[in-house]
Design a protein around this motif. Sequence first.
Motif, PDB file in Angstrom:
ATOM      1  N   ARG A  13     -30.194  45.881  69.569  1.00  0.00           N
ATOM      2  CA  ARG A  13     -31.567  45.434  69.325  1.00  0.00           C
ATOM      3  C   ARG A  13     -31.658  44.690  67.995  1.00  0.00           C
ATOM      4  O   ARG A  13     -32.280  43.635  67.893  1.00  0.00           O
ATOM      5  N   ARG A  14     -31.013  45.235  66.973  1.00  0.00           N
ATOM      6  CA  ARG A  14     -31.045  44.584  65.670  1.00  0.00           C
ATOM      7  C   ARG A  14     -30.300  43.251  65.691  1.00  0.00           C
ATOM      8  O   ARG A  14     -30.719  42.285  65.047  1.00  0.00           O
ATOM      9  N   LYS A  15     -29.222  43.204  66.444  1.00  0.00           N
ATOM     10  CA  LYS A  15     -28.449  41.965  66.557  1.00  0.00           C
ATOM     11  C   LYS A  15     -29.291  40.876  67.235  1.00  0.00           C
ATOM     12  O   LYS A  15     -29.307  39.716  66.803  1.00  0.00           O
ATOM     13  N   LYS A  19     -30.682  37.330  65.530  1.00  0.00           N
ATOM     14  CA  LYS A  19     -30.456  36.020  66.130  1.00  0.00           C
ATOM     15  C   LYS A  19     -31.747  35.190  66.116  1.00  0.00           C
ATOM     16  O   LYS A  19     -31.727  33.983  65.913  1.00  0.00           O
ATOM     17  N   LEU A  20     -32.894  35.861  66.303  1.00  0.00           N
ATOM     18  CA  LEU A  20     -34.182  35.178  66.261  1.00  0.00           C
ATOM     19  C   LEU A  20     -34.533  34.724  64.846  1.00  0.00           C
ATOM     20  O   LEU A  20     -35.326  33.802  64.667  1.00  0.00           O
ATOM     21  N   CYS A  21     -33.955  35.378  63.842  1.00  0.00           N
ATOM     22  CA  CYS A  21     -34.266  35.075  62.442  1.00  0.00           C
ATOM     23  C   CYS A  21     -33.312  34.045  61.856  1.00  0.00           C
ATOM     24  O   CYS A  21     -33.302  33.839  60.637  1.00  0.00           O
ATOM     25  N   LEU A  31     -31.694  41.163  56.321  1.00  0.00           N
ATOM     26  CA  LEU A  31     -32.201  42.517  56.093  1.00  0.00           C
ATOM     27  C   LEU A  31     -33.229  42.817  57.182  1.00  0.00           C
ATOM     28  O   LEU A  31     -34.244  42.130  57.295  1.00  0.00           O
ATOM     29  N   TYR A  32     -32.958  43.855  57.963  1.00  0.00           N
ATOM     30  CA  TYR A  32     -33.697  44.092  59.194  1.00  0.00           C
ATOM     31  C   TYR A  32     -35.191  44.291  58.966  1.00  0.00           C
ATOM     32  O   TYR A  32     -36.024  43.628  59.589  1.00  0.00           O
ATOM     33  N   ARG A  33     -35.559  45.181  58.042  1.00  0.00           N
ATOM     34  CA  ARG A  33     -36.980  45.494  57.848  1.00  0.00           C
ATOM     35  C   ARG A  33     -37.747  44.286  57.320  1.00  0.00           C
ATOM     36  O   ARG A  33     -38.901  44.049  57.693  1.00  0.00           O
ATOM     37  N   THR A  38     -41.172  38.964  58.629  1.00  0.00           N
ATOM     38  CA  THR A  38     -41.056  37.509  58.568  1.00  0.00           C
ATOM     39  C   THR A  38     -41.160  36.894  59.960  1.00  0.00           C
ATOM     40  O   THR A  38     -41.822  35.867  60.147  1.00  0.00           O
ATOM     41  N   LEU A  39     -40.535  37.532  60.926  1.00  0.00           N
ATOM     42  CA  LEU A  39     -40.575  37.016  62.296  1.00  0.00           C
ATOM     43  C   LEU A  39     -41.986  37.119  62.877  1.00  0.00           C
ATOM     44  O   LEU A  39     -42.441  36.199  63.571  1.00  0.00           O
TER      45      LEU A  39
END
Length: 119
Positions: A13-15, A19-21, A31-33, A38-39
């Motif tokens: 899910r994080r990967k 990819k969207l970012c 950085l995930y959080r 941002t997304l």
Amino acid sequence: MVRAGSGKTTTLRRKRHRKLCKGFRLSRHNLYRQSISTLLRARAYAFRDRRVKKREFRSLWIIRISAACRMRGLRYSEFIHGLQLANVMLNRKALSEVAIHDPAAFDQLVELAKKSIKK
């Protein structure tokens, strides 16, 4: 007990999210959080600006038509009114393209608008 945060589904899910970012600057893309917020903001802007783009293009076409009309001694509003009286069904995008790429044809449209106003 704390939940596991490094399982296969979480990683995938994080990967997918990272990819969207792609293309975001600095830590916003890895950085995930931080990338989540941002997304969300990016998608909100994208939704809003799909509508704003239409407004801006119409405004650009009107500015171009207005400039071309004024060079020929006619105001934009008079030009549009004259075309409506003459039943010319060209939209502003087409009129803008004609004004740029075919000045002779635009001259004829201006003359047609002037004649239909005087009647």
